[in-house]
Design a protein around this motif. Structure first.
Motif, PDB file in Angstrom:
ATOM      1  N   GLU A 198      -1.712  -3.565 -18.020  1.00 28.90           N
ATOM      2  CA  GLU A 198      -2.466  -3.685 -16.828  1.00 28.90           C
ATOM      3  C   GLU A 198      -3.073  -2.223 -16.075  1.00 28.90           C
ATOM      4  OE1 GLU A 198      -0.591  -6.481 -14.607  1.00 28.90           O
ATOM      5  OE2 GLU A 198      -1.269  -8.067 -15.672  1.00 28.90           O
ATOM      6  N   MET A 199      -2.082  -1.306 -16.564  1.00 31.19           N
ATOM      7  CA  MET A 199      -2.283   0.024 -15.802  1.00 31.19           C
ATOM      8  C   MET A 199      -1.884   1.142 -16.471  1.00 31.19           C
ATOM      9  SD  MET A 199      -1.521   1.213 -11.876  1.00 31.19           S
ATOM     10  CE  MET A 199      -0.109   1.518 -12.075  1.00 31.19           C
ATOM     11  N   ILE A 200      -2.744   2.289 -16.673  1.00 25.45           N
ATOM     12  CA  ILE A 200      -2.071   3.496 -17.195  1.00 25.45           C
ATOM     13  C   ILE A 200      -2.066   4.655 -16.170  1.00 25.45           C
ATOM     14  CG2 ILE A 200      -2.473   5.379 -18.859  1.00 25.45           C
ATOM     15  CD1 ILE A 200      -3.910   3.252 -20.726  1.00 25.45           C
ATOM     16  N   GLU A 201      -1.044   5.175 -15.745  1.00 23.57           N
ATOM     17  CA  GLU A 201      -0.851   6.312 -14.823  1.00 23.57           C
ATOM     18  C   GLU A 201      -0.533   7.671 -15.233  1.00 23.57           C
ATOM     19  OE1 GLU A 201       1.761   4.583 -11.648  1.00 23.57           O
ATOM     20  OE2 GLU A 201       1.047   6.145 -10.423  1.00 23.57           O
ATOM     21  N   TYR A 202      -1.215   8.595 -14.625  1.00 29.69           N
ATOM     22  CA  TYR A 202      -1.002   9.854 -15.120  1.00 29.69           C
ATOM     23  C   TYR A 202      -1.430  10.758 -13.875  1.00 29.69           C
ATOM     24  CZ  TYR A 202      -5.923  10.350 -16.642  1.00 29.69           C
ATOM     25  OH  TYR A 202      -7.451  10.493 -16.496  1.00 29.69           O
ATOM     26  N   GLY A 203      -0.263  11.585 -13.275  1.00 30.90           N
ATOM     27  CA  GLY A 203      -0.559  12.317 -12.267  1.00 30.90           C
ATOM     28  C   GLY A 203      -1.140  11.361 -11.142  1.00 30.90           C
ATOM     29  N   SER A 204      -2.518  11.783 -10.560  1.00 29.23           N
ATOM     30  CA  SER A 204      -3.100  11.351  -9.408  1.00 29.23           C
ATOM     31  C   SER A 204      -3.995  10.216  -9.930  1.00 29.23           C
ATOM     32  CB  SER A 204      -3.516  12.062  -8.283  1.00 29.23           C
ATOM     33  OG  SER A 204      -4.640  12.894  -9.092  1.00 29.23           O
ATOM     34  N   TYR A 205      -3.995  10.119 -11.281  1.00 26.91           N
ATOM     35  CA  TYR A 205      -5.065   9.265 -11.781  1.00 26.91           C
ATOM     36  C   TYR A 205      -4.536   7.752 -12.351  1.00 26.91           C
ATOM     37  CZ  TYR A 205      -9.134  11.930 -12.193  1.00 26.91           C
ATOM     38  OH  TYR A 205     -10.424  12.803 -12.045  1.00 26.91           O
ATOM     39  N   LYS A 206      -5.207   6.758 -11.984  1.00 31.47           N
ATOM     40  CA  LYS A 206      -4.678   5.530 -12.472  1.00 31.47           C
ATOM     41  C   LYS A 206      -5.839   4.812 -13.285  1.00 31.47           C
ATOM     42  CE  LYS A 206      -1.320   3.859  -8.956  1.00 31.47           C
ATOM     43  NZ  LYS A 206      -1.537   4.998  -8.071  1.00 31.47           N
ATOM     44  N   ILE A 207      -5.372   4.184 -14.323  1.00 33.57           N
ATOM     45  CA  ILE A 207      -6.541   3.514 -14.989  1.00 33.57           C
ATOM     46  C   ILE A 207      -6.178   1.826 -14.956  1.00 33.57           C
ATOM     47  CG2 ILE A 207      -7.701   3.185 -17.171  1.00 33.57           C
ATOM     48  CD1 ILE A 207      -6.982   5.898 -18.077  1.00 33.57           C
ATOM     49  N   GLY A 223      -6.763   9.732  -6.645  1.00 34.73           N
ATOM     50  CA  GLY A 223      -6.547   9.888  -5.341  1.00 34.73           C
ATOM     51  C   GLY A 223      -5.459   8.877  -5.110  1.00 34.73           C
ATOM     52  N   ALA A 224      -4.969   8.820  -3.683  1.00 39.81           N
ATOM     53  CA  ALA A 224      -4.078   7.870  -3.205  1.00 39.81           C
ATOM     54  C   ALA A 224      -4.599   6.487  -3.245  1.00 39.81           C
ATOM     55  CB  ALA A 224      -3.770   8.201  -1.693  1.00 39.81           C
ATOM     56  N   PHE A 225      -3.937   5.551  -3.864  1.00 39.17           N
ATOM     57  CA  PHE A 225      -4.398   4.246  -4.295  1.00 39.17           C
ATOM     58  C   PHE A 225      -3.298   3.450  -4.006  1.00 39.17           C
ATOM     59  CE2 PHE A 225      -6.082   1.090  -7.402  1.00 39.17           C
ATOM     60  CZ  PHE A 225      -7.136   0.879  -6.955  1.00 39.17           C
ATOM     61  N   SER A 226      -3.260   2.597  -2.992  1.00 35.43           N
ATOM     62  CA  SER A 226      -2.217   1.786  -2.338  1.00 35.43           C
ATOM     63  C   SER A 226      -2.489   0.267  -3.276  1.00 35.43           C
ATOM     64  CB  SER A 226      -2.610   1.359  -1.163  1.00 35.43           C
ATOM     65  OG  SER A 226      -3.779   0.488  -0.718  1.00 35.43           O
ATOM     66  N   ALA A 227      -1.359  -0.257  -3.283  1.00 33.29           N
ATOM     67  CA  ALA A 227      -1.060  -1.571  -3.879  1.00 33.29           C
ATOM     68  C   ALA A 227      -2.047  -2.682  -3.493  1.00 33.29           C
ATOM     69  CB  ALA A 227       0.402  -2.106  -3.592  1.00 33.29           C
ATOM     70  N   THR A 228      -2.297  -2.475  -1.948  1.00 40.42           N
ATOM     71  CA  THR A 228      -3.468  -3.284  -1.520  1.00 40.42           C
ATOM     72  C   THR A 228      -4.833  -3.110  -2.114  1.00 40.42           C
ATOM     73  OG1 THR A 228      -2.133  -3.151   0.479  1.00 40.42           O
ATOM     74  CG2 THR A 228      -4.617  -4.247   0.623  1.00 40.42           C
ATOM     75  N   GLU A 229      -4.958  -1.703  -2.182  1.00 42.27           N
ATOM     76  CA  GLU A 229      -6.412  -1.343  -2.765  1.00 42.27           C
ATOM     77  C   GLU A 229      -6.340  -1.818  -4.188  1.00 42.27           C
ATOM     78  OE1 GLU A 229      -7.938   2.552  -0.812  1.00 42.27           O
ATOM     79  OE2 GLU A 229      -6.027   2.925  -1.465  1.00 42.27           O
ATOM     80  N   GLN A 230      -5.136  -1.817  -4.718  1.00 48.72           N
ATOM     81  CA  GLN A 230      -5.359  -2.041  -6.390  1.00 48.72           C
ATOM     82  C   GLN A 230      -5.416  -3.641  -6.447  1.00 48.72           C
ATOM     83  OE1 GLN A 230      -2.021  -0.395  -8.576  1.00 48.72           O
ATOM     84  NE2 GLN A 230      -1.980  -2.080 -10.102  1.00 48.72           N
ATOM     85  N   PHE A 231      -4.860  -4.323  -5.589  1.00 51.52           N
ATOM     86  CA  PHE A 231      -5.192  -5.976  -5.673  1.00 51.52           C
ATOM     87  C   PHE A 231      -6.610  -6.183  -5.233  1.00 51.52           C
ATOM     88  CE2 PHE A 231      -5.418  -9.846  -3.269  1.00 51.52           C
ATOM     89  CZ  PHE A 231      -4.544 -10.691  -4.186  1.00 51.52           C
ATOM     90  N   GLU A 232      -7.140  -5.451  -4.346  1.00 47.88           N
ATOM     91  CA  GLU A 232      -8.519  -5.741  -3.857  1.00 47.88           C
ATOM     92  C   GLU A 232      -9.573  -5.373  -5.047  1.00 47.88           C
ATOM     93  OE1 GLU A 232      -8.077  -5.022   0.716  1.00 47.88           O
ATOM     94  OE2 GLU A 232      -8.950  -3.544  -0.389  1.00 47.88           O
ATOM     95  N   LEU A 233      -9.210  -4.237  -5.707  1.00 47.34           N
ATOM     96  CA  LEU A 233     -10.189  -3.844  -6.809  1.00 47.34           C
ATOM     97  C   LEU A 233      -9.990  -5.047  -7.876  1.00 47.34           C
ATOM     98  CD1 LEU A 233     -11.993  -1.808  -8.129  1.00 47.34           C
ATOM     99  CD2 LEU A 233      -9.875  -0.507  -8.850  1.00 47.34           C
ATOM    100  N   GLY A 234      -8.736  -5.346  -8.139  1.00 43.20           N
ATOM    101  CA  GLY A 234      -8.600  -6.601  -9.170  1.00 43.20           C
ATOM    102  C   GLY A 234      -9.566  -7.579  -9.053  1.00 43.20           C
TER     103      GLY A 234
END
Lengths: 270, 160
Positions: A198-207, A223-234
């Motif tokens: 579901e996610m690949i993370e490296y440095g300040s990048y998330k896929i 950049g800074a990507f909160s759990a809420t933003e991640q949920f909303e994006l999903g």
């Protein structure tokens, strides 16, 4: 008088002499014995000594025992490092959360005060039209998470269906292929319950990856990507996929360019 | 433009990566082969007036194909199965391996390739090919580049 009588006479004399000389010592010894064998008496005698030593320790503990105590603490800390971390982490997490929340509030207050003192026509117009507070717009500018690239990829083959990006990246077909290879590798290696990466993370990048039946969508965010933003994006990706699925009826009869435009409209912030 | 996935597979040390590198300019380091066991790259070709984008998956060699994660093969339109002509052991496994692959991806076009032609004399080559039970589609030398482009062109034509 016989010789034997002489010896007995001497012994008696010696005993008498001992009685005279040792009488006081014997009495003192007896007194000491009685003190030693009696807890109350012993306590009465020892107590002032202990109290006096306690007073001494209170005054001089650090200079007398500092080195020993430090060595013992160091040793114990090393032995119980993991246990200590387990104990400290939850409290530490709460402290950090509180601190971050406090800092964010301070930041917001500071921005609100700067909004009052500084005027931006562009921001004010944007705020007026979007209904978003100017302070929120400034925070958004200050703590930015940006969607850099969006890919829609065939699930099995890894062939790129479409993509959108706000930057020039390397060959997107190749990225789609390698991303699929990595995804397949992880899912094959660790898959126990048919779960998807579901996610690949490296440095300040998330896929962020959302998998569907025949394709998956991968979104690279910086950049800074909160759990809420991640949920909303999903949720946003899901609704896009649902809409796109309808467009895909009749097997991808919508062109890659048309999908790319849709992706840009929905995800890429210019 | 049409895009097709091609897998390049076979035993270890048969020259798959050399074929890959001869055909495609390197973009990714070979370290991916040792980490996740695959490396993907692209080559665009014009076949019979049709633009075709070939996504080639160079799969790290295993003793047998069933050791490779099956998901690497899925969705492939073409398979290039490579053998080392100088090592008979590599074509002994070919029959079993190609049967496995055809079963896994039934629609895919398969090319059986004998590589490292440069290591054999003309007579040795003739004798080796005669001893291989399966029909070889292409005899190549990744070292000299001989027949590499022809191999991919032939497969691309089969895919259109």
């Amino acid at each position: 008088m016989t010789q034997g009588n002489h010896i007995r006479e001497d012994e008696r004399a010696l005993e008498k002499l001992k009685d005279i000389l040792l009488n006081k010592d014997r009495a003192e010894l007896e007194e000491l014995r009685s003190i030693l064998n009696n807890q109350d008496k012993l306590s009465e005698k020892v107590r002032p000594i202990i109290l006096s030593h306690f007073d001494f320790l209170k005054e001089n503990f650090s200079s007398e025992y500092e080195e020993i105590v430090n060595t013992l603490i160091d040793k114990k800390l090393k032995q119980s490092e993991q246990e200590l971390l387990d104990l400290i982490y939850p409290s530490l997490g709460k402290m950090i959360s509180k601190y971050v929340a406090l800092q964010m509030t301070t930041l917001k207050e500071s921005i609100e005060s700067s909004v009052k003192s500084k005027f931006s026509i562009g921001r004010s117009i944007k705020s007026m039209f979007t209904g978003v507070k100017e302070s929120d717009l400034i925070i958004k500018d200050a703590v930015v998470s940006t969607i850099e690239e969006v890919y829609i990829i065939q699930r099995d083959s890894g062939l790129l269906i479409s993509s959108a990006s706000n930057q020039d990246s390397m060959d997107r077909d190749v990225i789609a292929g390698m991303l699929t290879a990595i995804k397949s590798f992880v899912e094959d290696a660790f898959n126990k319950d048919a779960q998807d990466l579901e996610m690949i993370e490296y440095g300040s990048y998330k896929i962020i990856i959302r998998s569907y039946y025949s394709f998956y969508i991968a979104i690279a965010v910086s950049g800074a990507f909160s759990a809420t933003e991640q949920f909303e994006l999903g949720t946003k990706i899901d609704s896009f996929a649902e809409y796109k699925m309808k467009l895909f009826k009749g097997k991808y009869d919508i062109s890659s360019e048309e999908i790319s435009l849709l992706l840009e409209q929905d995800f890429i912030q210019k | 433009m049409i895009s097709k996935k091609i897998i390049l597979t076979g035993s270890f040390g048969v020259g798959k990566t050399s074929i890959f590198n001869q055909f495609i300019f390197q973009k990714f380091s070979d370290k991916y082969l040792t980490t996740i066991g695959v490396k993907v790259n692209k080559k665009t070709m014009n076949v019979k007036g049709q633009e075709l984008s070939l996504l080639v998956w160079d799969i790290a060699g295993e003793v047998t194909q069933d050791k490779v994660p099956t998901s690497y093969f899925l969705g492939a339109s073409g398979i290039i199965y490579v053998m080392d002509l100088s090592r008979p052991l590599t074509f002994d496994k070919a029959e079993e391996d190609t049967k496995y692959l055809k079963n896994l991806i039934p629609g895919a076009k398969l090319k059986l390739v004998g590589n490292k032609k440069d290591l054999l004399t003309e007579s040795e080559l003739a004798e080796t090919v005669a001893n291989i039970k399966l029909p070889i589609d292409s005899i190549t030398s990744a070292k000299t580049g001989e027949n590499i482009l022809e191999l991919f062109t032939s497969l691309a034509e089969d895919l259109i």
